[in-house]
Design an enzyme around this catalytic site. Structure first.
Site, PDB file in Angstrom:
ATOM      1  N   ASN A   9     -79.153 -21.561  52.320  1.00 35.43           N
ATOM      2  CA  ASN A   9     -80.545 -21.269  52.639  1.00 35.43           C
ATOM      3  C   ASN A   9     -81.081 -20.357  51.542  1.00 35.43           C
ATOM      4  O   ASN A   9     -80.766 -19.181  51.503  1.00 35.43           O
ATOM      5  CB  ASN A   9     -80.625 -20.587  54.018  1.00 35.43           C
ATOM      6  CG  ASN A   9     -82.046 -20.149  54.363  1.00 35.43           C
ATOM      7  OD1 ASN A   9     -82.994 -20.481  53.654  1.00 35.43           O
ATOM      8  ND2 ASN A   9     -82.178 -19.411  55.446  1.00 35.43           N
ATOM      9  N   LYS A  11     -84.008 -19.362  51.115  1.00 38.73           N
ATOM     10  CA  LYS A  11     -85.125 -18.521  51.581  1.00 38.73           C
ATOM     11  C   LYS A  11     -86.278 -18.578  50.557  1.00 38.73           C
ATOM     12  O   LYS A  11     -86.478 -19.626  49.944  1.00 38.73           O
ATOM     13  CB  LYS A  11     -84.627 -17.098  51.855  1.00 38.73           C
ATOM     14  CG  LYS A  11     -83.412 -17.111  52.796  1.00 38.73           C
ATOM     15  CD  LYS A  11     -83.053 -15.768  53.367  1.00 38.73           C
ATOM     16  CE  LYS A  11     -81.846 -15.937  54.294  1.00 38.73           C
ATOM     17  NZ  LYS A  11     -81.462 -14.687  54.948  1.00 38.73           N
ATOM     18  N   HIS A  94     -84.972 -19.923  62.334  1.00 41.38           N
ATOM     19  CA  HIS A  94     -84.269 -18.837  61.646  1.00 41.38           C
ATOM     20  C   HIS A  94     -84.805 -17.495  62.162  1.00 41.38           C
ATOM     21  O   HIS A  94     -86.000 -17.377  62.460  1.00 41.38           O
ATOM     22  CB  HIS A  94     -84.476 -18.958  60.129  1.00 41.38           C
ATOM     23  CG  HIS A  94     -83.567 -18.052  59.362  1.00 41.38           C
ATOM     24  ND1 HIS A  94     -83.818 -16.706  59.220  1.00 41.38           N
ATOM     25  CD2 HIS A  94     -82.388 -18.279  58.745  1.00 41.38           C
ATOM     26  CE1 HIS A  94     -82.830 -16.157  58.538  1.00 41.38           C
ATOM     27  NE2 HIS A  94     -81.941 -17.091  58.232  1.00 41.38           N
ATOM     28  N   GLU A  96     -85.611 -14.907  60.698  1.00 39.84           N
ATOM     29  CA  GLU A  96     -86.737 -14.379  59.911  1.00 39.84           C
ATOM     30  C   GLU A  96     -88.043 -15.029  60.354  1.00 39.84           C
ATOM     31  O   GLU A  96     -89.090 -14.387  60.365  1.00 39.84           O
ATOM     32  CB  GLU A  96     -86.458 -14.592  58.411  1.00 39.84           C
ATOM     33  CG  GLU A  96     -85.365 -13.633  57.929  1.00 39.84           C
ATOM     34  CD  GLU A  96     -84.500 -14.161  56.799  1.00 39.84           C
ATOM     35  OE1 GLU A  96     -84.870 -15.150  56.150  1.00 39.84           O
ATOM     36  OE2 GLU A  96     -83.423 -13.569  56.579  1.00 39.84           O
ATOM     37  N   GLU A 166     -76.245 -16.999  63.816  1.00 41.17           N
ATOM     38  CA  GLU A 166     -76.509 -15.978  62.799  1.00 41.17           C
ATOM     39  C   GLU A 166     -76.862 -14.656  63.460  1.00 41.17           C
ATOM     40  O   GLU A 166     -78.032 -14.433  63.840  1.00 41.17           O
ATOM     41  CB  GLU A 166     -77.680 -16.416  61.905  1.00 41.17           C
ATOM     42  CG  GLU A 166     -77.416 -17.678  61.124  1.00 41.17           C
ATOM     43  CD  GLU A 166     -78.203 -17.709  59.816  1.00 41.17           C
ATOM     44  OE1 GLU A 166     -77.573 -17.943  58.779  1.00 41.17           O
ATOM     45  OE2 GLU A 166     -79.427 -17.477  59.834  1.00 41.17           O
ATOM     46  N   GLY A 172     -77.992 -10.598  55.370  1.00 39.57           N
ATOM     47  CA  GLY A 172     -78.451  -9.857  54.193  1.00 39.57           C
ATOM     48  C   GLY A 172     -77.982  -8.409  54.166  1.00 39.57           C
ATOM     49  O   GLY A 172     -78.475  -7.613  53.370  1.00 39.57           O
ATOM     50  N   SER A 212     -74.051 -12.924  55.787  1.00 39.17           N
ATOM     51  CA  SER A 212     -73.200 -12.330  54.748  1.00 39.17           C
ATOM     52  C   SER A 212     -71.910 -13.107  54.495  1.00 39.17           C
ATOM     53  O   SER A 212     -70.853 -12.509  54.229  1.00 39.17           O
ATOM     54  CB  SER A 212     -72.901 -10.860  55.060  1.00 39.17           C
ATOM     55  OG  SER A 212     -74.103 -10.113  55.096  1.00 39.17           O
TER      56      SER A 212
HETATM   57  P1  13P Z   1     -77.101 -13.893  53.999  1.00 36.92           P
HETATM   58  O1  13P Z   1     -75.961 -14.837  53.699  1.00 36.92           O
HETATM   59  O2  13P Z   1     -77.851 -13.452  52.802  1.00 36.92           O
HETATM   60  O3  13P Z   1     -76.641 -12.782  54.891  1.00 36.92           O
HETATM   61  O4  13P Z   1     -78.165 -14.731  54.853  1.00 36.92           O
HETATM   62  C1  13P Z   1     -77.743 -15.456  55.943  1.00 36.92           C
HETATM   63  C2  13P Z   1     -78.851 -16.318  56.403  1.00 36.92           C
HETATM   64  O5  13P Z   1     -79.845 -15.840  56.935  1.00 36.92           O
HETATM   65  C3  13P Z   1     -78.740 -17.753  56.178  1.00 36.92           C
HETATM   66  O6  13P Z   1     -79.723 -18.458  56.863  1.00 36.92           O
END
Ligand code: 13P
Length: 249
Positions: A9, A11, A94, A96, A166, A172, A212
Protein backbone atom coordinates in the site's frame (compact mmCIF):
# COMPACT_ATOMS: atom_id res chain seq x y z
CA UNK A 1 -3.81 -24.54 0.96
CA UNK A 2 -4.27 -20.79 0.78
CA UNK A 3 -1.81 -18.89 -1.37
CA UNK A 4 -0.15 -16.03 0.49
CA UNK A 5 -0.90 -12.53 -0.74
CA UNK A 6 1.57 -9.73 -0.16
CA UNK A 7 0.39 -6.26 -1.12
CA UNK A 8 2.18 -2.93 -1.01
CA UNK A 9 0.00 0.00 0.00
CA UNK A 10 1.91 2.99 -1.28
CA UNK A 11 -0.57 5.40 0.33
CA UNK A 12 -0.08 9.02 -0.91
CA UNK A 13 3.50 8.51 -2.07
CA UNK A 14 5.26 8.60 -5.46
CA UNK A 15 4.63 10.69 -8.54
CA UNK A 16 3.92 8.76 -11.75
CA UNK A 17 7.58 9.22 -12.68
CA UNK A 18 8.83 7.95 -9.32
CA UNK A 19 6.35 5.07 -9.44
CA UNK A 20 7.76 4.02 -12.78
CA UNK A 21 11.25 3.98 -11.33
CA UNK A 22 10.24 1.95 -8.28
CA UNK A 23 8.43 -0.64 -10.38
CA UNK A 24 11.41 -0.97 -12.68
CA UNK A 25 13.67 -1.56 -9.68
CA UNK A 26 11.34 -4.00 -7.98
CA UNK A 27 9.59 -5.97 -10.64
CA UNK A 28 12.22 -8.57 -11.47
CA UNK A 29 12.80 -9.12 -7.75
CA UNK A 30 9.15 -9.71 -6.87
CA UNK A 31 8.00 -11.45 -10.04
CA UNK A 32 7.07 -14.78 -8.50
CA UNK A 33 4.07 -17.08 -8.61
CA UNK A 34 4.79 -18.59 -5.20
CA UNK A 35 2.78 -15.80 -3.58
CA UNK A 36 0.35 -13.25 -5.00
CA UNK A 37 2.08 -9.88 -5.26
CA UNK A 38 0.06 -6.67 -5.53
CA UNK A 39 1.18 -3.06 -5.96
CA UNK A 40 -1.36 -0.47 -4.77
CA UNK A 41 -0.12 2.94 -5.95
CA UNK A 42 -2.09 6.22 -5.93
CA UNK A 43 -4.76 6.60 -8.64
CA UNK A 44 -2.64 8.76 -10.94
CA UNK A 45 0.12 6.13 -10.99
CA UNK A 46 -2.19 3.24 -11.86
CA UNK A 47 -2.02 3.44 -15.69
CA UNK A 48 1.79 3.55 -15.71
CA UNK A 49 2.17 0.79 -13.13
CA UNK A 50 -0.34 -1.46 -14.92
CA UNK A 51 1.61 -0.99 -18.15
CA UNK A 52 4.95 -1.59 -16.42
CA UNK A 53 3.93 -4.92 -14.83
CA UNK A 54 2.43 -6.38 -18.02
CA UNK A 55 3.86 -9.84 -18.66
CA UNK A 56 4.75 -10.38 -14.97
CA UNK A 57 2.83 -12.13 -12.18
CA UNK A 58 2.37 -8.83 -10.37
CA UNK A 59 -1.18 -7.53 -9.97
CA UNK A 60 -2.26 -3.96 -9.34
CA UNK A 61 -4.71 -2.61 -6.77
CA UNK A 62 -6.27 0.76 -6.00
CA UNK A 63 -6.56 2.28 -2.53
CA UNK A 64 -10.23 3.33 -2.63
CA UNK A 65 -13.41 3.60 -4.69
CA UNK A 66 -16.68 5.43 -4.35
CA UNK A 67 -19.71 3.28 -3.52
CA UNK A 68 -21.95 4.76 -6.19
CA UNK A 69 -21.89 3.57 -9.78
CA UNK A 70 -21.28 7.01 -11.36
CA UNK A 71 -22.56 10.56 -11.25
CA UNK A 72 -22.09 13.90 -9.52
CA UNK A 73 -19.39 12.96 -7.00
CA UNK A 74 -16.65 15.44 -7.73
CA UNK A 75 -13.20 14.09 -7.07
CA UNK A 76 -14.26 10.47 -6.73
CA UNK A 77 -13.27 7.38 -8.74
CA UNK A 78 -15.61 4.49 -9.54
CA UNK A 79 -15.11 0.74 -9.46
CA UNK A 80 -16.00 0.51 -13.14
CA UNK A 81 -13.28 3.02 -14.09
CA UNK A 82 -10.66 1.03 -12.22
CA UNK A 83 -11.79 -2.30 -13.64
CA UNK A 84 -11.65 -0.82 -17.13
CA UNK A 85 -8.09 0.30 -16.47
CA UNK A 86 -6.96 -3.22 -15.53
CA UNK A 87 -7.01 -2.92 -11.74
CA UNK A 88 -7.58 -6.24 -9.94
CA UNK A 89 -7.76 -5.42 -6.22
CA UNK A 90 -8.97 -2.50 -4.13
CA UNK A 91 -8.08 -1.66 -0.53
CA UNK A 92 -11.27 -0.70 1.34
CA UNK A 93 -11.84 0.69 4.82
CA UNK A 94 -8.21 1.42 5.60
CA UNK A 95 -7.96 2.97 9.08
CA UNK A 96 -6.60 6.17 7.55
CA UNK A 97 -9.77 6.48 5.48
CA UNK A 98 -11.92 5.66 8.49
CA UNK A 99 -10.10 8.23 10.61
CA UNK A 100 -9.45 11.13 8.22
CA UNK A 101 -12.34 10.67 5.79
CA UNK A 102 -14.98 9.45 8.22
CA UNK A 103 -15.64 6.12 6.56
CA UNK A 104 -18.02 4.07 8.66
CA UNK A 105 -18.50 0.30 8.60
CA UNK A 106 -21.68 0.87 6.59
CA UNK A 107 -19.79 2.88 3.96
CA UNK A 108 -17.12 0.18 3.80
CA UNK A 109 -19.86 -2.40 3.22
CA UNK A 110 -21.34 -0.36 0.35
CA UNK A 111 -17.88 -0.10 -1.22
CA UNK A 112 -17.30 -3.83 -0.85
CA UNK A 113 -20.58 -4.57 -2.65
CA UNK A 114 -19.77 -2.09 -5.44
CA UNK A 115 -16.26 -3.48 -5.90
CA UNK A 116 -17.60 -7.04 -6.15
CA UNK A 117 -20.25 -5.94 -8.67
CA UNK A 118 -17.36 -4.94 -10.93
CA UNK A 119 -15.19 -7.97 -10.18
CA UNK A 120 -12.62 -6.06 -8.19
CA UNK A 121 -11.25 -8.05 -5.25
CA UNK A 122 -11.64 -6.08 -2.02
CA UNK A 123 -8.88 -6.03 0.57
CA UNK A 124 -11.01 -5.07 3.58
CA UNK A 125 -9.10 -3.47 6.45
CA UNK A 126 -10.12 -3.93 10.06
CA UNK A 127 -8.28 -3.22 13.29
CA UNK A 128 -8.34 -1.58 16.69
CA UNK A 129 -6.79 1.55 18.16
CA UNK A 130 -4.41 1.37 21.11
CA UNK A 131 -7.18 2.57 23.41
CA UNK A 132 -9.51 -0.16 22.19
CA UNK A 133 -6.80 -2.79 22.71
CA UNK A 134 -6.24 -1.53 26.22
CA UNK A 135 -9.98 -1.65 26.86
CA UNK A 136 -9.93 -5.33 25.92
CA UNK A 137 -12.41 -4.96 23.05
CA UNK A 138 -10.13 -5.84 20.10
CA UNK A 139 -11.84 -9.11 19.19
CA UNK A 140 -15.36 -7.72 19.64
CA UNK A 141 -14.54 -4.72 17.48
CA UNK A 142 -12.86 -6.66 14.70
CA UNK A 143 -15.72 -9.18 14.65
CA UNK A 144 -18.19 -6.31 14.27
CA UNK A 145 -16.16 -4.58 11.54
CA UNK A 146 -15.93 -7.88 9.64
CA UNK A 147 -19.64 -8.67 10.01
CA UNK A 148 -20.78 -5.28 8.76
CA UNK A 149 -18.25 -5.19 5.90
CA UNK A 150 -19.50 -8.58 4.67
CA UNK A 151 -23.23 -7.84 4.95
CA UNK A 152 -25.07 -9.10 1.83
CA UNK A 153 -21.87 -10.50 0.32
CA UNK A 154 -22.69 -13.95 -1.09
CA UNK A 155 -20.53 -16.91 -0.05
CA UNK A 156 -19.00 -17.47 -3.50
CA UNK A 157 -17.74 -13.87 -3.54
CA UNK A 158 -16.67 -13.89 0.10
CA UNK A 159 -14.34 -16.82 -0.59
CA UNK A 160 -12.34 -14.73 -3.04
CA UNK A 161 -11.82 -11.62 -1.00
CA UNK A 162 -9.08 -10.57 1.37
CA UNK A 163 -9.32 -9.18 4.90
CA UNK A 164 -6.37 -7.26 6.32
CA UNK A 165 -6.02 -7.08 10.07
CA UNK A 166 -4.22 -3.81 10.73
CA UNK A 167 -3.97 -2.72 14.36
CA UNK A 168 -3.89 1.08 14.17
CA UNK A 169 -1.19 1.32 16.84
CA UNK A 170 1.14 -0.72 14.63
CA UNK A 171 0.69 1.34 11.45
CA UNK A 172 3.67 3.47 10.56
CA UNK A 173 4.93 3.28 14.14
CA UNK A 174 7.61 0.61 13.79
CA UNK A 175 5.75 -1.15 16.60
CA UNK A 176 4.69 -4.46 15.03
CA UNK A 177 2.13 -6.70 16.68
CA UNK A 178 3.79 -9.89 17.85
CA UNK A 179 3.14 -12.90 15.67
CA UNK A 180 0.99 -14.29 18.52
CA UNK A 181 -1.08 -11.10 18.83
CA UNK A 182 -1.62 -10.96 15.06
CA UNK A 183 -2.46 -14.67 14.88
CA UNK A 184 -5.01 -14.39 17.69
CA UNK A 185 -6.97 -11.70 15.85
CA UNK A 186 -6.63 -13.27 12.38
CA UNK A 187 -7.94 -16.54 13.85
CA UNK A 188 -10.89 -14.68 15.38
CA UNK A 189 -11.65 -13.12 11.99
CA UNK A 190 -11.63 -16.56 10.38
CA UNK A 191 -13.99 -17.80 13.09
CA UNK A 192 -16.46 -15.00 12.48
CA UNK A 193 -16.34 -15.73 8.74
CA UNK A 194 -17.20 -19.36 9.56
CA UNK A 195 -20.13 -18.14 11.66
CA UNK A 196 -21.44 -15.88 8.89
CA UNK A 197 -20.95 -18.45 6.12
CA UNK A 198 -19.42 -21.87 6.79
CA UNK A 199 -16.05 -23.53 7.29
CA UNK A 200 -15.44 -23.80 3.53
CA UNK A 201 -15.60 -20.03 3.11
CA UNK A 202 -13.54 -19.50 6.26
CA UNK A 203 -10.86 -21.89 5.00
CA UNK A 204 -10.72 -20.13 1.62
CA UNK A 205 -10.69 -16.47 2.61
CA UNK A 206 -7.28 -14.87 2.91
CA UNK A 207 -6.43 -12.81 5.97
CA UNK A 208 -3.40 -10.54 5.92
CA UNK A 209 -1.60 -8.81 8.73
CA UNK A 210 -0.55 -5.17 8.29
CA UNK A 211 1.32 -2.77 10.56
CA UNK A 212 5.07 -2.18 10.38
CA UNK A 213 5.74 -5.37 8.42
CA UNK A 214 9.40 -5.38 7.34
CA UNK A 215 12.06 -7.71 5.99
CA UNK A 216 12.98 -8.75 9.52
CA UNK A 217 9.55 -9.74 10.86
CA UNK A 218 7.67 -10.92 7.75
CA UNK A 219 8.63 -14.59 7.98
CA UNK A 220 7.56 -15.07 11.57
CA UNK A 221 4.23 -13.36 10.92
CA UNK A 222 3.47 -15.11 7.63
CA UNK A 223 4.24 -18.54 9.07
CA UNK A 224 1.36 -18.29 11.53
CA UNK A 225 -1.48 -20.64 10.55
CA UNK A 226 -4.12 -17.93 10.10
CA UNK A 227 -1.95 -15.21 8.54
CA UNK A 228 -2.01 -15.42 4.76
CA UNK A 229 0.43 -12.64 3.95
CA UNK A 230 0.72 -8.94 4.58
CA UNK A 231 -0.44 -5.47 3.68
CA UNK A 232 2.75 -3.47 3.73
CA UNK A 233 2.99 0.33 3.94
CA UNK A 234 6.36 2.01 4.38
CA UNK A 235 8.49 -1.00 3.49
CA UNK A 236 6.65 -1.45 0.16
CA UNK A 237 8.28 1.75 -1.12
CA UNK A 238 11.75 0.30 -0.84
CA UNK A 239 13.77 -2.53 -2.30
CA UNK A 240 13.14 -4.25 1.04
CA UNK A 241 9.69 -5.14 -0.30
CA UNK A 242 11.39 -7.86 -2.34
CA UNK A 243 12.73 -9.44 0.87
CA UNK A 244 9.21 -9.45 2.30
CA UNK A 245 7.80 -11.06 -0.85
CA UNK A 246 10.60 -13.64 -0.86
CA UNK A 247 10.40 -14.21 2.90
CA UNK A 248 10.52 -17.96 2.39
CA UNK A 249 13.63 -18.16 0.22
P1 13P B 1 3.16 0.44 7.61
O1 13P B 1 3.66 -0.86 7.03
O2 13P B 1 3.87 1.64 7.12
O3 13P B 1 3.06 0.34 9.11
O4 13P B 1 1.66 0.62 7.08
C1 13P B 1 0.76 -0.42 7.20
C2 13P B 1 -0.46 -0.09 6.43
O5 13P B 1 -1.22 0.79 6.81
C3 13P B 1 -0.70 -0.82 5.19
O6 13P B 1 -1.98 -0.59 4.71
Amino acid sequence: MRKKIIAGNWKMNKTPEEAQKLVEELKALVNTDKVDVVFCPPFVCLPGVIEAVKGTHIAVGAQNIHFEESGAYTGEVSAEMLKNLGVKYVILGHSERREYFHETDEIVNKKVLKALEHDLIPIICVGESLKQREQGITIDLVRLQTKIALKDVPADKAKELVIAYEPIWAIGTGKTATAEQAEEVCKAIREVVAEIYDQTVADAIRIQYGGSVNAGNAKELFEMPNIDGGLVGGASLKIDFSKIVNYND
